[in-house]
Design a protein around this motif. Structure first.
Motif, short mmCIF file in Angstrom:
data_model
loop_
_atom_site.label_atom_id
_atom_site.label_comp_id
_atom_site.label_asym_id
_atom_site.label_seq_id
_atom_site.Cartn_x
_atom_site.Cartn_y
_atom_site.Cartn_z
N ALA A 108 0.76 -1.24 -0.09
CA ALA A 108 0.10 -0.04 -0.14
C ALA A 108 1.02 1.27 0.15
CB ALA A 108 -0.90 -0.11 1.27
N GLU A 109 1.90 1.40 0.76
CA GLU A 109 2.95 2.37 0.90
C GLU A 109 3.40 2.52 -0.58
OE1 GLU A 109 5.57 5.43 1.50
OE2 GLU A 109 3.70 4.73 2.57
N GLY A 110 3.90 1.37 -1.12
CA GLY A 110 4.43 1.57 -2.46
C GLY A 110 3.61 2.25 -3.52
N ALA A 111 2.27 1.61 -3.66
CA ALA A 111 1.23 2.26 -4.44
C ALA A 111 0.95 3.71 -4.17
CB ALA A 111 0.24 1.20 -4.19
N GLY A 112 1.16 4.18 -2.74
CA GLY A 112 0.81 5.36 -2.52
C GLY A 112 1.97 6.35 -2.92
N LEU A 113 3.08 5.75 -2.92
CA LEU A 113 4.31 6.65 -3.52
C LEU A 113 4.26 6.60 -5.09
CD1 LEU A 113 6.96 8.07 -2.95
CD2 LEU A 113 8.30 5.75 -2.96
#
Length: 211
Positions: A108-113
């Motif tokens: 989720a953090e990667g997709a957010g970045l």
């Protein structure tokens, strides 16, 4: 006659150089054209910048500073909540997650970045495109002018350092390379920025870094 005190003259000369390059390209840059644009004596340009390479270095550094400032003010790299090694670790029994839950959080953090970086590029291209064209014209001039290469590298170094607040340095470098490539493709082909494609490619890089 005493020399008139003019502490802002060097800055005006750099601004004038950027204006000349934006209008006529690097081929149109000379001490004379810059002096005319800055409305200063020709001797002032050669006093502050003995060669055109020196003037180009100052112009590229100014562009770098502007773009890095845009990154810093974007809100993507806030240092709030950043923890050093070992800080913020959960104590025994605290914050434990079940199998796969940590990976889901990283995903989720990667997709957010990726989403945030795509949004940043989208805003850049929706704004004054001439500023991006100017930056990359100076950036690519380093191919023929070795004096510009260390300054061109400063942009990558600064951008990687900022992105490393959100991911590991190797992934940050790959993200910067992709963003550079996307910008160059759009500028050189006269195409439009494809946000959906860019987001997917950025997500793949971040996912590879987390693997």
């Amino acid at each position: 006659m005493a020399r008139r005190y003019d502490p802002g003259r060097r800055t005006r000369i750099i601004d004038a150089a950027l204006t000349v390059i934006a209008a006529d390209g690097i081929a149109g840059l000379s001490h004379r054209t810059v002096a005319a644009e800055a409305d200063v004596p020709l001797g002032s340009t050669t006093y502050h910048f003995a060669s055109l390479d020196e003037l180009l270095v100052a112009a590229l550094r100014r562009c770098n500073e502007n773009f890095v400032q845009a990154l810093r003010s974007s809100g993507l790299f806030s240092e709030e909540g950043d923890a050093g090694p070992g800080e913020g670790d959960a104590g025994p029994g605290e914050g434990n997650t079940g199998p796969g839950e940590g990976d889901a959080g990283q995903g989720a953090e990667g997709a957010g970045l990726a989403e945030e970086l795509t949004g940043l590029l989208d805003r850049w291209f929706a704004g004054e495109r001439g500023a991006i064209e100017l930056e990359y014209e100076l950036y690519l001039a380093a191919l023929r002018r070795p004096a510009l290469r260390p300054v061109a590298a400063e942009w990558t170094t600064e951008a990687v350092a900022l992105l490393s607040r959100r991911t590991d340095p190797e992934t940050a470098r790959a993200l910067v390379a992709l963003m550079d490539g996307v910008c160059l493709q759009v500028l050189l082909t006269g195409g439009t920025f494809d946000a959906a494609y860019t987001r997917v490619m950025l997500e793949r890089i971040v996912a590879g870094g987390d693997a």
